[in-house]
Each structure stands twice: as structure tokens, then as C-alpha cells.
Write an enzyme that holds these catalytic residues in place. Structure first.
Site, PDB file in Angstrom:
ATOM      1  N   HIS A 148       7.129   9.779  -0.424  1.00  0.00           N
ATOM      2  CA  HIS A 148       6.752   9.277  -1.748  1.00  0.00           C
ATOM      3  C   HIS A 148       6.681  10.306  -2.858  1.00  0.00           C
ATOM      4  O   HIS A 148       6.303   9.958  -3.988  1.00  0.00           O
ATOM      5  CB  HIS A 148       5.420   8.510  -1.688  1.00  0.00           C
ATOM      6  CG  HIS A 148       5.371   7.427  -0.668  1.00  0.00           C
ATOM      7  ND1 HIS A 148       6.447   6.618  -0.386  1.00  0.00           N
ATOM      8  CD2 HIS A 148       4.383   7.023   0.165  1.00  0.00           C
ATOM      9  CE1 HIS A 148       6.117   5.764   0.562  1.00  0.00           C
ATOM     10  NE2 HIS A 148       4.870   5.989   0.930  1.00  0.00           N
ATOM     11  N   CYS A 186      -7.985   1.588   7.264  1.00  0.00           N
ATOM     12  CA  CYS A 186      -7.325   2.893   7.342  1.00  0.00           C
ATOM     13  C   CYS A 186      -8.170   3.888   6.559  1.00  0.00           C
ATOM     14  O   CYS A 186      -8.807   3.521   5.590  1.00  0.00           O
ATOM     15  CB  CYS A 186      -5.936   2.789   6.729  1.00  0.00           C
ATOM     16  SG  CYS A 186      -4.967   4.323   6.810  1.00  0.00           S
ATOM     17  N   CYS A 246       1.541  -3.852   2.978  1.00  0.00           N
ATOM     18  CA  CYS A 246       0.399  -3.396   3.773  1.00  0.00           C
ATOM     19  C   CYS A 246      -0.978  -3.862   3.343  1.00  0.00           C
ATOM     20  O   CYS A 246      -1.465  -3.451   2.302  1.00  0.00           O
ATOM     21  CB  CYS A 246       0.341  -1.883   3.635  1.00  0.00           C
ATOM     22  SG  CYS A 246       1.059  -1.082   4.965  1.00  0.00           S
ATOM     23  N   ASN A 304       5.333  -2.208  -4.520  1.00  0.00           N
ATOM     24  CA  ASN A 304       4.715  -3.504  -4.722  1.00  0.00           C
ATOM     25  C   ASN A 304       3.479  -3.213  -5.577  1.00  0.00           C
ATOM     26  O   ASN A 304       2.520  -2.649  -5.072  1.00  0.00           O
ATOM     27  CB  ASN A 304       4.276  -4.037  -3.350  1.00  0.00           C
ATOM     28  CG  ASN A 304       4.740  -5.449  -3.108  1.00  0.00           C
ATOM     29  OD1 ASN A 304       4.837  -6.241  -4.036  1.00  0.00           O
ATOM     30  ND2 ASN A 304       5.016  -5.753  -1.851  1.00  0.00           N
ATOM     31  N   GLU A 345      -3.154  -8.018  10.031  1.00  0.00           N
ATOM     32  CA  GLU A 345      -1.970  -8.809   9.730  1.00  0.00           C
ATOM     33  C   GLU A 345      -0.761  -8.168  10.383  1.00  0.00           C
ATOM     34  O   GLU A 345      -0.723  -6.960  10.589  1.00  0.00           O
ATOM     35  CB  GLU A 345      -1.767  -8.898   8.222  1.00  0.00           C
ATOM     36  CG  GLU A 345      -1.853  -7.587   7.506  1.00  0.00           C
ATOM     37  CD  GLU A 345      -2.127  -7.782   6.007  1.00  0.00           C
ATOM     38  OE1 GLU A 345      -1.146  -7.783   5.274  1.00  0.00           O
ATOM     39  OE2 GLU A 345      -3.284  -7.951   5.611  1.00  0.00           O
TER      40      GLU A 345
END
Ligand code: SAH
Length: 343
Positions: free
Chosen positions: A213, A104, A330, A287, A84
Site C-alpha cells: 500500500h 485484528c 474486510c 473501498n 465473515e
């Protein structure tokens, strides 16, 4: 595949295949224009037959449009694999977020791209293809650029596909071609320190973005397995070197996960860690990922976190979340599509 080639290499390819040089230009323009071979009108049939095996076969198979205008494209490659990419429209231009791998292998807990592991690397020409196809979708071609900015923040870890990603950067910013300025290209990584050093040697003018993060290794390990390989300090040290060598400001992505990394203490540690480094922190409410029970924070809390960082002397902003109604983060959409296919 021909989109892997620079213009000069395409000229050599044409010569090897007994074609005059102007054919190389025509083929190059067709590829840069994001055209399917059957859409190319200025090549005779025998030439098309000759190049058909090598001509790119990637195509857009689905487009989703969000209420905020963000569009998500599903792109299929010759082997049937899909990735995508996301198009975000800003006042200053159009940014495309491209994938660098199918799947990944980094295993970040909050990221949907990694749920099924790494399927394969994309080639430079396949990463470029995403830009060219979406540019065409917007009415552009190799000469008329509708895409102004590129972020490598789609599926995959760019530095885990180092050679092809470097080649992509060179192809997409080449004068002959779509020619997107390296200053408008960002590479986002979970922090492969050895590769950051190699990237530094390339002396590109791109923006290095680190998905951090967390400000404590122990906490980072909870959500990012790569933290077992490299410490936060090693990453930030590599960033300091990178800035010294390139003069390019470093960006950090900091996704706020409820109860994991959003305390005042976290903000303080982050500020100490990044002190004196020319950088900017993008704060993003996660998200939420239902499969992993990781929950994002309210936007208000993200603003509070940014305020804390600013008080401590850091440059920080809350990143706009876009395209949430189209599974914007993602790998989320690819998974949904694969699941629908399975089910
Ligand atoms: N592997 C690279 C690029 C892909 S991830 C990297 O780690 O940077 C691109 C960005 O999207 C990263 O900052 C990542 O942390 C973020 N991201 C992934 N899943 C997310 C989610 N569920 N919510 C918010 N951001 C997410």
C-alpha cells in the site's frame, strides 16, 4: 474441538473414548462435510452424546448475495463471536476468503476489521470450519470439493495467529480431508517480517501476499501502524529470501487511496523497490472508509497506475472489486451487524 484434529488425531481420540476406528472415519466425514451434529445420520445417539462437547458448533447464520454473485457468509462460533467470509465465483473455480481472527490488532486505518481491536484468535479448526461450511452450502462435502481456492484475506492478521494458521494450512491441504492444494492457498499479511521468516522455514507451497500500500515508509506509517515496526525494505528483503527458498512468486496488494499513494512518483518508487523480484502487483481502488475520511480512486486512475507500473517493467493488474453492494471489504459487514445489534 474436533475440527482442530487431523484424521490420525481423531483416530486416537476415538480410541481414547472407547470407540472403534470406523467411528473416527464417520466423525471425520461428518466434520469434513460441514455437518451439524444433528444432521449426522450414521452415528447412534450414545456416540453423539459422547462427542457432543467436542463436536464443532460453528454455523452459518446469515448469507448475503451480491448482484455480481459474490456471497458473504456470517459464521458464528460456539462462544457467540462472529466472523465473515466471502465466496467469489470465477470461471476457473470458487475462491473463499477466510478470517483468521475475530477482529485484528494491526490498526490499518482503511480496514474495518480492526476498528474494535482484536477480540481473539481463531483456532485452526475454526478457520477450517469456514471452508467446510461454505463448501457444504455449495452442495459439496469432504469428498466432493466445491471450493478450489482459499485466500486468507478476511478479518485478522494471519501471521499474528501463526501457529493456528500453519495448522489450518496443514489440515485443509491434508490428503485425508477436503485436500485443497497448497498452490491454491494465499496468505495475505501486512508484513510481520519475523513471521515471514518462520513461514519460509515451513516450506509450504502457498502464495505469500504482502499488503504493501505504499512505497515510502513515511507514507506507509500514515495508514499502517505496523510500518513503525518494520520498514518496507525489510519486508521486500524478506520476500526476496522467501522467493529464493520456496520458488513461489510473491504477490503485493496495493490499495489506491486518493491523494496518498497514487502519484506517478509512487509508481516509480514501487518499481525500483521491487526490481528483479519475481512478483505481481494487484492494484485495488480503496473501498472508501467514511469513518476515516479515506477515499478510493476511480477505476480509470487504477488502470493508469497499472500502466505506469507495466511501463516500468512490473507485472501488475487491477484487481476486480467484487461484492461492493454487500460491504465486501474486510470486516465491513461484521461491523454493520454489530452496530445494528448495539443500536
Ligand atoms: N491482515 C492481512 C489480511 C487481511 S486484509 C493483510 O493485511 O494482508 C486483506 C486485504 O484487504 C489487504 O490487502 C487489505 O489492505 C485489504 N483491504 C482492507 N480494507 C480495505 C478497503 N477498505 N479497501 C480495499 N482493500 C482493503
Amino acid at each position: 474441538m474436533l475440527s482442530d484434529l487431523s484424521f490420525q488425531q481423531l483416530v486416537e481420540y476415538a480410541a481414547q473414548n472407547n470407540m472403534p476406528k470406523f467411528r473416527a472415519s464417520q466423525i471425520f466425514d461428518a466434520i469434513q462435510g460441514g455437518k451439524q451434529l444433528e444432521e449426522v445420520s450414521n452415528l447412534p445417539k450414545d456416540v453423539k452424546n459422547k462427542i457432543a462437547v467436542d463436536y464443532p458448533k460453528y454455523k452459518i447464520v446469515k448469507v448475503f448475495t451480491s448482484q455480481d454473485g459474490t456471497q458473504k457468509f456470517i459464521i458464528e462460533f460456539a462462544d457467540g463471536n462472529i466472523v465473515e467470509c466471502v465466496l467469489m465465483k470465477y470461471k476457473y473455480g470458487n475462491t473463499i476468503c477466510v478470517s483468521t481472527q475475530v477482529g485484528c490488532r494491526m490498526g490499518c486505518k482503511f480496514c474495518a476489521s480492526t476498528l474494535n481491536g482484536l477480540i481473539r484468535n481463531l483456532s485452526a479448526g475454526e478457520i477450517l470450519g469456514q471452508v467446510l461450511l461454505v463448501n457444504k452450502h455449495l452442495g459439496g462435502n469432504g469428498k466432493e470439493r466445491k471450493i478450489t481456492n482459499i485466500v486468507m484475506m478476511g478479518s485478522g492478521e494471519p501471521l499474528d495467529n501463526f501457529d493456528q494458521v500453519c495448522k489450518f494450512i496443514e489440515l485443509v491441504s491434508a490428503e485425508k480431508g477436503i485436500n485443497i492444494s497448497q498452490r491454491n492457498i494465499s496468505l495475505s499479511t501486512c508484513g510481520l517480517v519475523d513471521k515471514i521468516k518462520l513461514l519460509q522455514e515451513k516450506q509450504y507451497n502457498i502464495t505469500l501476499t504482502i499488503s504493501l500500500h505504499a512505497s515510502l515508509d513515511e507514507k506507509r506509517k500514515e495508514v499502517m501502524p505496523i510500518a513503525n515496526r518494520w520498514t518496507i525494505k525489510e519486508i521486500v528483503d524478506a520476500c526476496r529470501d522467501y522467493f529464493d527458498a520456496t520458488g513461489r512468486r510473491i504477490y503485493f496488494e496495493y490499495t489506491l487511496i486518493k491523494g496518498v499513494n497514487n502519484s506517478e512518483e509512487d509508481a516509480k518508487r514501487l518499481a525500483t523497490l521491487l526490481k528483479g523480484l519475481m512478483c505481481h502487483v494487484n492494484v485495488i481502488p480503496l473501498n472508501s472508509v467514511k469513518e476515516r475520511n479515506l477515499i478510493g480512486v476511480a477505476r480509470g486512475d487504477a488502470y493508469k497506475f497499472v500502466e505506469n507500473l507495466e511501463k516500468l517493467g512490473l507485472s501488475a493488474t487491477v484487481r476486480r472489486t467484487m461484492g461492493e453492494d454487500i460491504e465486501g471489504a474486510c470486516g465491513q459487514l461484521r461491523n454493520k451487524i454489530l452496530n445494528e445489534k448495539k443500536g
